[in-house]
Design a protein around this motif. Structure first.
Motif, PDB file in Angstrom:
ATOM      1  N   LEU A   1      -0.209   4.180  11.094  1.00 54.38           N
ATOM      2  CA  LEU A   1       0.111   4.892  12.317  1.00 54.38           C
ATOM      3  C   LEU A   1       1.431   5.640  12.162  1.00 54.38           C
ATOM      4  N   LEU A   2       1.468   6.828  12.757  1.00 52.75           N
ATOM      5  CA  LEU A   2       2.676   7.647  12.721  1.00 52.75           C
ATOM      6  C   LEU A   2       3.297   7.746  14.109  1.00 52.75           C
ATOM      7  N   ALA A   3       2.537   8.230  15.072  1.00 53.31           N
ATOM      8  CA  ALA A   3       3.066   8.401  16.423  1.00 53.31           C
ATOM      9  C   ALA A   3       1.914   8.604  17.393  1.00 53.31           C
ATOM     10  N   MET A   4       2.212   8.409  18.684  1.00 51.88           N
ATOM     11  CA  MET A   4       1.218   8.586  19.744  1.00 51.88           C
ATOM     12  C   MET A   4       1.742   9.604  20.751  1.00 51.88           C
ATOM     13  N   PRO A   5       0.972  10.650  21.042  1.00 53.89           N
ATOM     14  CA  PRO A   5       1.410  11.581  22.083  1.00 53.89           C
ATOM     15  C   PRO A   5       1.277  10.971  23.473  1.00 53.89           C
ATOM     16  N   VAL A   6       2.210  11.291  24.331  1.00 54.28           N
ATOM     17  CA  VAL A   6       2.137  10.955  25.754  1.00 54.28           C
ATOM     18  C   VAL A   6       1.875  12.267  26.489  1.00 54.28           C
ATOM     19  N   MET A   7       0.732  12.355  27.143  1.00 57.87           N
ATOM     20  CA  MET A   7       0.320  13.609  27.753  1.00 57.87           C
ATOM     21  C   MET A   7       1.048  13.844  29.077  1.00 57.87           C
TER      22      MET A   7
ATOM     23  N   ARG B   1       8.039   9.356   5.300  1.00 55.77           N
ATOM     24  CA  ARG B   1       7.218   8.938   6.444  1.00 55.77           C
ATOM     25  C   ARG B   1       8.112   8.588   7.628  1.00 55.77           C
ATOM     26  N   GLN B   2       9.182   7.876   7.364  1.00 56.70           N
ATOM     27  CA  GLN B   2      10.099   7.491   8.431  1.00 56.70           C
ATOM     28  C   GLN B   2      10.812   8.710   9.027  1.00 56.70           C
ATOM     29  N   ALA B   3      11.176   9.662   8.192  1.00 51.58           N
ATOM     30  CA  ALA B   3      11.850  10.865   8.681  1.00 51.58           C
ATOM     31  C   ALA B   3      10.915  11.685   9.568  1.00 51.58           C
ATOM     32  N   ILE B   4       9.657  11.776   9.180  1.00 50.44           N
ATOM     33  CA  ILE B   4       8.674  12.507   9.983  1.00 50.44           C
ATOM     34  C   ILE B   4       8.454  11.789  11.308  1.00 50.44           C
ATOM     35  N   ARG B   5       8.332  10.470  11.250  1.00 51.30           N
ATOM     36  CA  ARG B   5       8.129   9.690  12.484  1.00 51.30           C
ATOM     37  C   ARG B   5       9.326   9.882  13.439  1.00 51.30           C
ATOM     38  N   GLN B   6      10.530   9.823  12.911  1.00 50.94           N
ATOM     39  CA  GLN B   6      11.719   9.973  13.755  1.00 50.94           C
ATOM     40  C   GLN B   6      11.786  11.377  14.351  1.00 50.94           C
TER      41      GLN B   6
ATOM     42  N   GLU C   1       5.550   8.751  21.106  1.00 49.75           N
ATOM     43  CA  GLU C   1       6.065   7.392  20.952  1.00 49.75           C
ATOM     44  C   GLU C   1       5.732   6.884  19.555  1.00 49.75           C
ATOM     45  N   THR C   2       6.585   6.014  19.037  1.00 47.74           N
ATOM     46  CA  THR C   2       6.243   5.313  17.803  1.00 47.74           C
ATOM     47  C   THR C   2       4.996   4.476  18.045  1.00 47.74           C
ATOM     48  N   ALA C   3       4.012   4.623  17.192  1.00 43.78           N
ATOM     49  CA  ALA C   3       2.735   3.922  17.369  1.00 43.78           C
ATOM     50  C   ALA C   3       2.780   2.562  16.685  1.00 43.78           C
ATOM     51  N   VAL C   4       2.213   1.573  17.360  1.00 44.67           N
ATOM     52  CA  VAL C   4       2.018   0.248  16.771  1.00 44.67           C
ATOM     53  C   VAL C   4       0.567  -0.160  16.998  1.00 44.67           C
TER      54      VAL C   4
ATOM     55  N   PRO D   1      -4.375   8.586  17.968  1.00 45.13           N
ATOM     56  CA  PRO D   1      -3.076   8.539  17.272  1.00 45.13           C
ATOM     57  C   PRO D   1      -2.930   9.619  16.210  1.00 45.13           C
ATOM     58  N   TRP D   2      -1.686   9.869  15.852  1.00 44.18           N
ATOM     59  CA  TRP D   2      -1.373  10.605  14.636  1.00 44.18           C
ATOM     60  C   TRP D   2      -1.173   9.562  13.539  1.00 44.18           C
ATOM     61  N   VAL D   3      -1.765   9.815  12.374  1.00 44.12           N
ATOM     62  CA  VAL D   3      -1.655   8.894  11.242  1.00 44.12           C
ATOM     63  C   VAL D   3      -1.117   9.644  10.033  1.00 44.12           C
ATOM     64  N   ILE D   4      -0.601   8.885   9.081  1.00 45.29           N
ATOM     65  CA  ILE D   4      -0.046   9.485   7.864  1.00 45.29           C
ATOM     66  C   ILE D   4      -0.510   8.688   6.657  1.00 45.29           C
ATOM     67  N   HIS D   5      -0.798   9.383   5.578  1.00 43.51           N
ATOM     68  CA  HIS D   5      -1.270   8.730   4.357  1.00 43.51           C
ATOM     69  C   HIS D   5      -0.108   8.031   3.660  1.00 43.51           C
ATOM     70  N   LYS D   6      -0.377   6.864   3.108  1.00 48.63           N
ATOM     71  CA  LYS D   6       0.675   6.087   2.458  1.00 48.63           C
ATOM     72  C   LYS D   6       1.111   6.675   1.120  1.00 48.63           C
ATOM     73  N   GLY D   7       0.409   7.712   0.669  1.00 50.88           N
ATOM     74  CA  GLY D   7       0.857   8.418  -0.528  1.00 50.88           C
ATOM     75  C   GLY D   7       2.132   9.208  -0.300  1.00 50.88           C
ATOM     76  N   VAL D   8       2.458   9.458   0.972  1.00 45.87           N
ATOM     77  CA  VAL D   8       3.734  10.101   1.304  1.00 45.87           C
ATOM     78  C   VAL D   8       4.832   9.054   1.133  1.00 45.87           C
ATOM     79  N   PRO D   9       5.904   9.352   0.413  1.00 45.01           N
ATOM     80  CA  PRO D   9       6.959   8.353   0.202  1.00 45.01           C
ATOM     81  C   PRO D   9       7.468   7.789   1.532  1.00 45.01           C
ATOM     82  N   GLU D  10       7.764   6.498   1.527  1.00 44.45           N
ATOM     83  CA  GLU D  10       8.124   5.805   2.758  1.00 44.45           C
ATOM     84  C   GLU D  10       9.341   6.428   3.463  1.00 44.45           C
ATOM     85  N   PRO D  11      10.396   6.832   2.747  1.00 42.09           N
ATOM     86  CA  PRO D  11      11.522   7.460   3.470  1.00 42.09           C
ATOM     87  C   PRO D  11      11.106   8.744   4.196  1.00 42.09           C
TER      88      PRO D  11
END
Length: 264
Positions: free
Chosen positions: A75-81, A213-218, A242-245, A201-211
């Motif tokens: 999970l990457l993020a969730m839009p709030v409409m 992924r975090q920068a995109i999420r933020q 919102e940050t998705a969980v 949700p918006w999702v991101i592939h784990k092939g993207v380096p973790e740092p």
């Protein structure tokens, strides 16, 4: 690294997804591109394999994917409409739509009627309908005819043309359609609202380096704090990300469990 972003949602999400891709490119100095090649099903498969790194997908394929051993996506993020009905939460609805001149007044009146759903991988069009049938003690033979349309907008056109009596339309898709063509309001009625369901949700592939992924999420979750970001969100129209969980999708799993014996 090239970061490709796509949407598997209705065509009226294309503009805001492309705007987000452009914002990420500028804010993070990324080679970030909006990808809309081929069908949404093919784009989803590319997200699964990492050929496209970020995707806006439906909640149903998310919970199916995440249940597999060692899933490739997170999970990457969730839009709030935007809109009072969304209660400033990452949720959405499915509006049961009929023609204005029809005699149907509530969902239960559709017993024996002709029904369209967009496709079986959709929470908002297919699985929420199964859940509604389970709630009222009905099963898959509730409707007289059931037709897969291929998309929410096609389902809406089938209702308007009299090809079917009703359909469950993603509330965000319907609202955008009404903004684009206000005269639709004179041709349809909403006789029930199904849900809410957790937002796709918006999702991101784990092939993207973790740092990264975090920068995109933020960056996504801070969009509403930036004037340019707010302008991007307004194209949704969204309030924020919102940050998705995964716990956000517990309700969807409960719905699927309740409706597990029902097939349209």
């Amino acid at each position: 690294m090239i970061i490709q972003i796509t949407t598997c949602q209705a065509r009226n999400t294309h503009a805001v997804t492309e705007a987000v891709a452009n914002h990420l490119a500028q804010h993070l100095n990324l080679d970030s591109r909006f990808s809309l090649e081929s069908s949404w099903q093919e784009r989803f498969q590319k997200v699964m394999t990492g050929q496209i790194q970020i995707g806006w997908i439906c909640g149903y394929p998310y919970v199916q994917m995440i249940s597999q051993p060692e899933p490739n996506l997170e999970l990457l993020a969730m839009p709030v409409m935007a809109g009072a009905r969304y209660q400033n939460r990452p949720i959405y609805f499915s509006d049961t739509v009929v023609r204005r001149e029809s005699h149907f007044q509530k969902f239960e009146d559709l017993r024996g009627a002709a029904w369209a759903y967009n496709e079986v991988g959709s929470q908002s069009g297919y699985h929420i309908t199964r859940y509604k049938l389970a709630q009222i003690g009905a099963n898959g033979d509730f409707f007289g005819t059931v037709i897969p349309s291929g998309s929410h907008l096609r389902s809406l056109q089938m209702v308007l043309a009299g090809e079917v009596d009703g359909s469950a339309i993603d509330s965000t898709v319907l609202e955008m359609a009404l903004r684009e063509e206000p005269s639709l309001a004179d041709r349809i009625r909403i006789i029930d609202t199904l849900g809410p369901s957790p937002i796709p949700p918006w999702v991101i592939h784990k092939g993207v380096p973790e740092p990264l992924r975090q920068a995109i999420r933020q960056t996504l979750t801070n969009l509403h704090l930036d004037p340019n970001g707010r302008a991007v969100l307004q194209q949704g129209p969204m309030v924020r990300f919102e940050t998705a969980v995964d716990a956000n999708y517990k309700l969807l799993r409960q719905m699927l469990h309740t409706a597990q014996q029902i097939t349209l």
